[in-house]
Write a protein that holds these residues in place. Structure first.
Motif, PDB file in Angstrom:
ATOM      1  N   ASN A   1       0.811  -1.218   0.000  1.00  0.00           N
ATOM      2  CA  ASN A   1       0.000   0.000   0.000  1.00  0.00           C
ATOM      3  C   ASN A   1       0.845   1.268   0.000  1.00  0.00           C
ATOM      4  O   ASN A   1       0.369   2.349   0.343  1.00  0.00           O
ATOM      5  CB  ASN A   1      -0.962   0.008   1.196  1.00  0.00           C
ATOM      6  CG  ASN A   1      -0.233   0.098   2.533  1.00  0.00           C
ATOM      7  OD1 ASN A   1       0.995   0.039   2.591  1.00  0.00           O
ATOM      8  ND2 ASN A   1      -0.986   0.252   3.615  1.00  0.00           N
ATOM      9  N   THR A   2       2.117   1.154  -0.380  1.00  0.00           N
ATOM     10  CA  THR A   2       2.974   2.329  -0.440  1.00  0.00           C
ATOM     11  C   THR A   2       2.635   3.189  -1.647  1.00  0.00           C
ATOM     12  O   THR A   2       2.151   2.704  -2.666  1.00  0.00           O
ATOM     13  CB  THR A   2       4.467   1.936  -0.511  1.00  0.00           C
ATOM     14  OG1 THR A   2       4.680   1.131  -1.686  1.00  0.00           O
ATOM     15  CG2 THR A   2       4.885   1.166   0.714  1.00  0.00           C
ATOM     16  N   ILE A   3       2.899   4.480  -1.498  1.00  0.00           N
ATOM     17  CA  ILE A   3       2.687   5.447  -2.570  1.00  0.00           C
ATOM     18  C   ILE A   3       3.992   6.202  -2.760  1.00  0.00           C
ATOM     19  O   ILE A   3       4.473   6.870  -1.838  1.00  0.00           O
ATOM     20  CB  ILE A   3       1.539   6.415  -2.226  1.00  0.00           C
ATOM     21  CG1 ILE A   3       0.210   5.644  -2.114  1.00  0.00           C
ATOM     22  CG2 ILE A   3       1.438   7.529  -3.266  1.00  0.00           C
ATOM     23  CD1 ILE A   3      -0.932   6.465  -1.555  1.00  0.00           C
ATOM     24  N   GLN A   4       4.567   6.077  -3.935  1.00  0.00           N
ATOM     25  CA  GLN A   4       5.865   6.668  -4.184  1.00  0.00           C
ATOM     26  C   GLN A   4       5.822   8.188  -4.051  1.00  0.00           C
ATOM     27  O   GLN A   4       4.979   8.850  -4.634  1.00  0.00           O
ATOM     28  CB  GLN A   4       6.351   6.282  -5.591  1.00  0.00           C
ATOM     29  CG  GLN A   4       7.823   6.549  -5.806  1.00  0.00           C
ATOM     30  CD  GLN A   4       8.367   5.758  -6.985  1.00  0.00           C
ATOM     31  OE1 GLN A   4       7.871   4.679  -7.298  1.00  0.00           O
ATOM     32  NE2 GLN A   4       9.376   6.278  -7.626  1.00  0.00           N
ATOM     33  N   GLY A   5       6.747   8.732  -3.236  1.00  0.00           N
ATOM     34  CA  GLY A   5       6.793  10.169  -3.019  1.00  0.00           C
ATOM     35  C   GLY A   5       5.974  10.636  -1.832  1.00  0.00           C
ATOM     36  O   GLY A   5       5.999  11.819  -1.476  1.00  0.00           O
ATOM     37  N   TYR A   6       5.233   9.716  -1.187  1.00  0.00           N
ATOM     38  CA  TYR A   6       4.451  10.043   0.004  1.00  0.00           C
ATOM     39  C   TYR A   6       4.859   9.081   1.111  1.00  0.00           C
ATOM     40  O   TYR A   6       4.695   7.866   0.981  1.00  0.00           O
ATOM     41  CB  TYR A   6       2.960   9.911  -0.279  1.00  0.00           C
ATOM     42  CG  TYR A   6       2.079  10.075   0.940  1.00  0.00           C
ATOM     43  CD1 TYR A   6       1.920  11.318   1.540  1.00  0.00           C
ATOM     44  CD2 TYR A   6       1.412   8.984   1.498  1.00  0.00           C
ATOM     45  CE1 TYR A   6       1.122  11.469   2.665  1.00  0.00           C
ATOM     46  CE2 TYR A   6       0.609   9.122   2.610  1.00  0.00           C
ATOM     47  CZ  TYR A   6       0.465  10.366   3.193  1.00  0.00           C
ATOM     48  OH  TYR A   6      -0.321  10.507   4.307  1.00  0.00           O
ATOM     49  N   SER A   7       5.428   9.616   2.175  1.00  0.00           N
ATOM     50  CA  SER A   7       5.890   8.772   3.273  1.00  0.00           C
ATOM     51  C   SER A   7       5.971   9.583   4.551  1.00  0.00           C
ATOM     52  O   SER A   7       6.129  10.808   4.512  1.00  0.00           O
ATOM     53  CB  SER A   7       7.284   8.199   2.937  1.00  0.00           C
ATOM     54  OG  SER A   7       7.678   7.239   3.892  1.00  0.00           O
TER      55      SER A   7
END
Length: 332
Positions: free
Chosen positions: A293-299
Motif C-alpha cells: 500500500n505504499t505510494i511513491q513520493g508520500y511517506s
C-alpha cells in the motif's frame, strides 16, 4: 497490448495470458439499478453514459474526472477524436449533468484538463458547481517543439457542490529541502528542522505542483495506459478532500490509479472504464495493493519533493534491490 518481454528493471504492470483469462471472468457490467452495497469497492466495465444511469443517488464524497482530452488519441481499441471547443464543452456538460446526482451535498470535484481543454472545462464546471481553484502540475516530460513552447503542464480544476466541503490542509503538507537555513537570534532553526537526512521545511500546499513524476518503466505503478495519472497526484487529492471511509468515484478509470490510491488510503471507491483490457489491468493493480500500500513520493505522513525522500540503503542489499531503491529515490 504489448507482448514484448520487459527488461530486467522494467517494473511496468502487464497482463499475461493466464491473468487475462482470470480477470476477464471478474469484469462487471451494469444493466440494472444497483444499491450502494453493490457499488462499493467495484469497477464497472462499459460506456460511462450507459453505466452511470444504474448507479444510486448521493453516495459520492469525491468525484475525480480524467476524461480523454480534446485530442486525437488512441486508448487501446478506443479512439477519441478532436472536437471543436463548443462540441467539447457540450460533451463535458453532458458528463457533469449525468454524474451530478451521484454526489453528496458536500462533495468535491476534481476535473483534469490540458491547456486546450482547460477553458471549456472551467466554463462547464461553473454551470454546475462552485469553482474553487485551478491546480497546475508539472509533468516534467513532454515533446519539444521548434515552433512553440514545450508542453509539460496539465490542469486540475477543483470545484465543490456547496460552500460546505472537506479540505484537510494538514494532510497534504509538502516536505522541502531548506536552501537558506535561517536561524533566530539564539541560533535555533527558523521554520525548519535539522534531521538525520538533512534540513527540511514543511510547507502548505499551493496550486502549483512541481513534485509529481509521471509513471514510467522503472516505477512499480507504471502501466501501458497512455495517459496514466501518478498515484502521488491522486493521494494529494484524496487526502485533501476526503476523510477515511469516504467514497471516491472515477467515471473514466483508465488503468485504475484513482481506485488503487483510494484503496491504499482507506477510502471506499468505485469506477467505470470502457476498455476491457484496462479494466482487467485495474483489477490486477487492486490485487497488488493488498500486498503493497505504499505510494511513491508520500511517506511519513507528508509529500516529498523529488529526490529528497530518504530510503533505507545498506550493505545487506543485493545489487538488484539496491538498483531498485536508486530508481525510487531518483523519482520520489
Amino acid at each position: 497490448m504489448s507482448t514484448k518481454k520487459p527488461a530486467l528493471q522494467n517494473r511496468t504492470i502487464f497482463l499475461n495470458e493466464e491473468e487475462k483469462a482470470r480477470y476477464s471472468t471478474e469484469l462487471r457490467y451494469l444493466n440494472k439499478t444497483v444499491s450502494l452495497e453493490d457499488v462499493t469497492n467495484f469497477l464497472f466495465t462499459g460506456d460511462f453514459f450507459e453505466t452511470v444511469k444504474f448507479l444510486p443517488d448521493s453516495f459520492v464524497d469525491l468525484l475525480f474526472v480524467d476524461p480523454p482530452y480534446n485530442l486525437n488519441k488512441k486508448f487501446n481499441r478506443t479512439t477519441f477524436k478532436h472536437l471543436s471547443l463548443e462540441e467539447y464543452s457540450g460533451w463535458i456538460d453532458k458528463i457533469l449533468t449525468a454524474v451530478k446526482r451521484l454526489l453528496k451535498p458536500n462533495a468535491s470535484v476534481y476535473f483534469c484538463a490540458d491547456w486546450q481543454s482547460s477553458t471549456p472545462v472551467h466554463l462547464a464546471l461553473s454551470k454546475h458547481f462552485i469553482v474553487q481553484n485551478r491546480i497546475t502540475w508539472e509533468r516534467e516530460k513532454g515533446r519539444g517543439s521548434k515552433r512553440n513552447w514545450k508542453n509539460n503542464t496539465e490542469d486540475i480544476w477543483f470545484a465543490t457542490n456547496s460552500k460546505n466541503y472537506v479540505f484537510n490542509v494538514n494532510k497534504v503538507m509538502l516536505k522541502k529541502k531548506v536552501i537558506a537555513p535561517y536561524t533566530d537570534s539564539n541560533g535555533k532553526p527558523k521554520d525548519w528542522q535539522n534531521e538525520k537526512e538533512g534540513r527540511f521545511r514543511l510547507t502548505h500546499p499551493s496550486n502549483i505542483w512541481t513534485d509529481i513524476s509521471v509513471p514510467f518503466w522503472s516505477m512499480p505503478e507504471n502501466t501501458e495506459h497512455p495517459t496514466q495519472k501518478p498515484e502521488k497526484l491522486l493521494a494529494k487529492v484524496i487526502l485533501a478532500s476526503t476523510n477515511p471511509g469516504d467514497f471516491v468515484f472515477d467515471p473514466f478509470a483508465g488503468s485504475g490509479t484513482t481506485l488503487v490510491t483510494a484503496k491504499k488510503l482507506g477510502r471506499k471507491f468505485a469506477g467505470i472504464e470502457l476498455d476491457d483490457y484496462f479494466s482487467m489491468l485495474t483489477l490486477k493493480r487492486l490485487d497488488l495493493a493488498e500486498k503493497d500500500n505504499t505510494i511513491q513520493g508520500y511517506s511519513y505522513g507528508v509529500f516529498w519533493e523529488r529526490n529528497t525522500l530518504p530510503l533505507q540503503k545498506g550493505k545487506n542489499k543485493t545489487k538488484k534491490e539496491q538498483l531498485s531503491l536508486d530508481f525510487q529515490e531518483d523519482n520520489s
